[in-house]
Design an enzyme around this catalytic site. Structure first.
Site, short mmCIF file in Angstrom:
data_model
loop_
_atom_site.label_atom_id
_atom_site.label_comp_id
_atom_site.label_asym_id
_atom_site.label_seq_id
_atom_site.Cartn_x
_atom_site.Cartn_y
_atom_site.Cartn_z
N ARG A 241 -2.52 14.57 -18.60
CA ARG A 241 -2.57 13.64 -19.73
C ARG A 241 -3.26 12.35 -19.30
NH1 ARG A 241 2.48 16.08 -19.75
NH2 ARG A 241 2.90 17.38 -21.58
N LYS A 268 5.71 13.07 -19.38
CA LYS A 268 6.21 13.12 -20.75
C LYS A 268 7.53 13.87 -20.83
CE LYS A 268 4.85 14.60 -25.40
NZ LYS A 268 3.79 15.23 -26.21
N HIS A 331 -7.89 13.06 -23.90
CA HIS A 331 -6.83 14.06 -23.98
C HIS A 331 -7.39 15.47 -24.23
CE1 HIS A 331 -2.95 15.84 -24.98
NE2 HIS A 331 -2.36 14.72 -24.65
N ARG A 334 -7.63 18.78 -21.84
CA ARG A 334 -6.51 19.72 -21.69
C ARG A 334 -6.74 20.96 -22.55
NH1 ARG A 334 -1.88 17.94 -19.61
NH2 ARG A 334 -0.46 18.75 -21.21
N HIS A 358 3.74 21.73 -19.66
CA HIS A 358 4.48 22.02 -20.89
C HIS A 358 5.78 22.74 -20.50
CE1 HIS A 358 0.56 22.04 -23.47
NE2 HIS A 358 1.00 20.83 -23.20
N TYR A 368 10.71 27.01 -15.37
CA TYR A 368 10.06 27.03 -14.07
C TYR A 368 10.19 25.68 -13.39
CZ TYR A 368 7.64 31.38 -15.36
OH TYR A 368 7.33 32.66 -15.71
#
Length: 396
Positions: A241, A268, A331, A334, A358, A368
């Site tokens: 990001r 985030k 951005h 990504r 994510h 994970y």
């Protein structure tokens, strides 16, 4: 004899306080320093008390008599004017402490550790620009839905999205005020449907390899700041990001291990994130070390080496090179990586999503950790960097 304006005006101080009587218990106290104070002597429940009525000349003789008469009416109704005055002061003090701004700042201070520094700053600036000037000084209990709608309408003139964000932020503040006993209701639900909906927008990003190559060559030819150029070159390689990239710190990067460990407080999702570094990425970072390596930030601000690069630096560089907003944003890299890694290079979507930081779960429902599939991700990041080099060289 009752006092006159002339007697009050001409009263002189002496070595000791002097009382000049008026009528019905009111008198003027002249202090040795020359101050003139209106007082009312009265009895309540058998006790003698004194009520301050103000200072002359701010409170004239006529004003003082009106205050005296109002106090005597309270006494006639078995109300202590002195206690009522204290209660009013306490209520005013409480209202002052419970203004929208004071509660909003308290809420922000309490929860900012749960947000990234960038998000916390953006929230506070949004309140300062869109809420505090109009409702900040008002007691939160007095603020109703039309007051919030008013500031939302002002914000909407600049951006509908900002208006919705202001509404959301105010709702969080009201809920905090209710939870802490400073408010009884949240007016935000009353504003449902008061603003048009914001249409979801995807960040502009090239996903056709034919357009990615020319973009990368343009980055190589960028003739602006060397620090901004390095950020432009690294943005598609790392596809983190924009806020994570521009605030990168040298202490987080291990060039020998070819890893960048981003701490949870800057992510985030508030989870530490590991970014494997390709050989191309390491070469760019080594080239940047002589410029910023002695400081904290990898990408320092042009205004101060103690600050990181501004939020708009990369996008401003893109615009300067002639790329429009509907072509690419900081951005958007990504989305470029996510699409090409899946559809062309054939990497598993869950591996890509994990590298994008994510929320990803394994088949057993467990999230994970930061090192999950690290070797596969190392291979993916190097393959991705090599592929970008191929695209860049294809048009030369």
């Amino acid at each position: 004899m009752p006092l006159t304006d002339a007697k009050v005006r001409n009263a002189k101080p002496s070595a000791k306080p002097v009382k000049l009587s008026d009528s019905a218990g009111m008198y003027l106290m002249v202090t040795p320093a020359g101050g003139k104070c209106w007082r009312l002597k009265y009895r309540f429940n058998g006790k003698e008390k004194t009520l301050a009525l103000g200072m002359y000349p701010e409170v004239t003789l006529g004003d003082a008599r009106e205050k005296r008469d109002a106090a005597r009416k309270l006494l006639a109704n078995d109300i202590d004017p002195g206690e009522q005055k204290k209660n009013r002061r306490a209520a005013a003090s409480l209202a002052s402490a419970n203004t929208f701004e004071s509660i909003a700042l308290e809420w922000h201070e309490k929860f900012k550790h749960e947000w990234t520094e960038e998000h916390a700053t953006r929230l506070l600036n949004r309140l300062k620009a869109n809420a505090f000037p109009w409702i900040g000084a008002r007691p939160i209990t007095e603020i109703e839905a039309p007051d919030i709608l008013s500031i939302m309408n002002r914000a909407e003139k600049r951006s509908l999205e900002v208006a919705h964000r202001v509404k959301t932020c105010c709702g969080q503040i009201f809920r905090y005020a209710i939870a802490t006993g400073r408010a009884k209701r949240n007016p935000i639900p009353d504003l449902q449907g008061a603003l048009p909906r914001v249409k979801n927008k995807h960040y502009a990003a090239p996903t056709d390899p034919k357009t990615v190559g020319p973009m990368l060559r343009a980055f190589e030819d960028y003739d602006g700041s060397a620090i901004v150029k390095a950020a432009l070159l690294l943005a598609p390689l790392l596809f983190v990001r924009p806020g994570e990239l521009r605030a990168a710190e040298w202490s987080e990067i291990d060039l020998d291990a070819a890893e960048w460990n981003i701490p949870a407080e800057r992510m985030k999702m508030r989870v530490v994130h590991l970014v494997p570094l390709s050989s191309q990425t390491i070469e760019i970072l080594k080239g940047l070390q002589p410029l910023t390596g002695r400081g904290r930030y990898v990408f320092t601000s042009h205004r101060s080496p103690l600050r990181c690069m501004s939020e708009n630096a990369v996008n401003a560089a893109l615009r300067r090179m002639g790329f429009e907003r509907d072509e690419i944003t900081g951005h958007g890299f990504r989305a470029t990586a996510r699409t090409i890694l899946d559809e062309i290079l054939g990497f598993r979507p869950d591996i890509i999503e994990h590298q994008l930081a994510h929320k990803v779960k394994d088949p057993n429902g467990r999230a994970y950790n930061r090192t999950a599939h690290i070797e596969t991700r190392r291979k993916m990041m190097q393959t991705w960097a090599d592929y970008l080099d191929e695209l860049k060289a294809a048009g030369t």
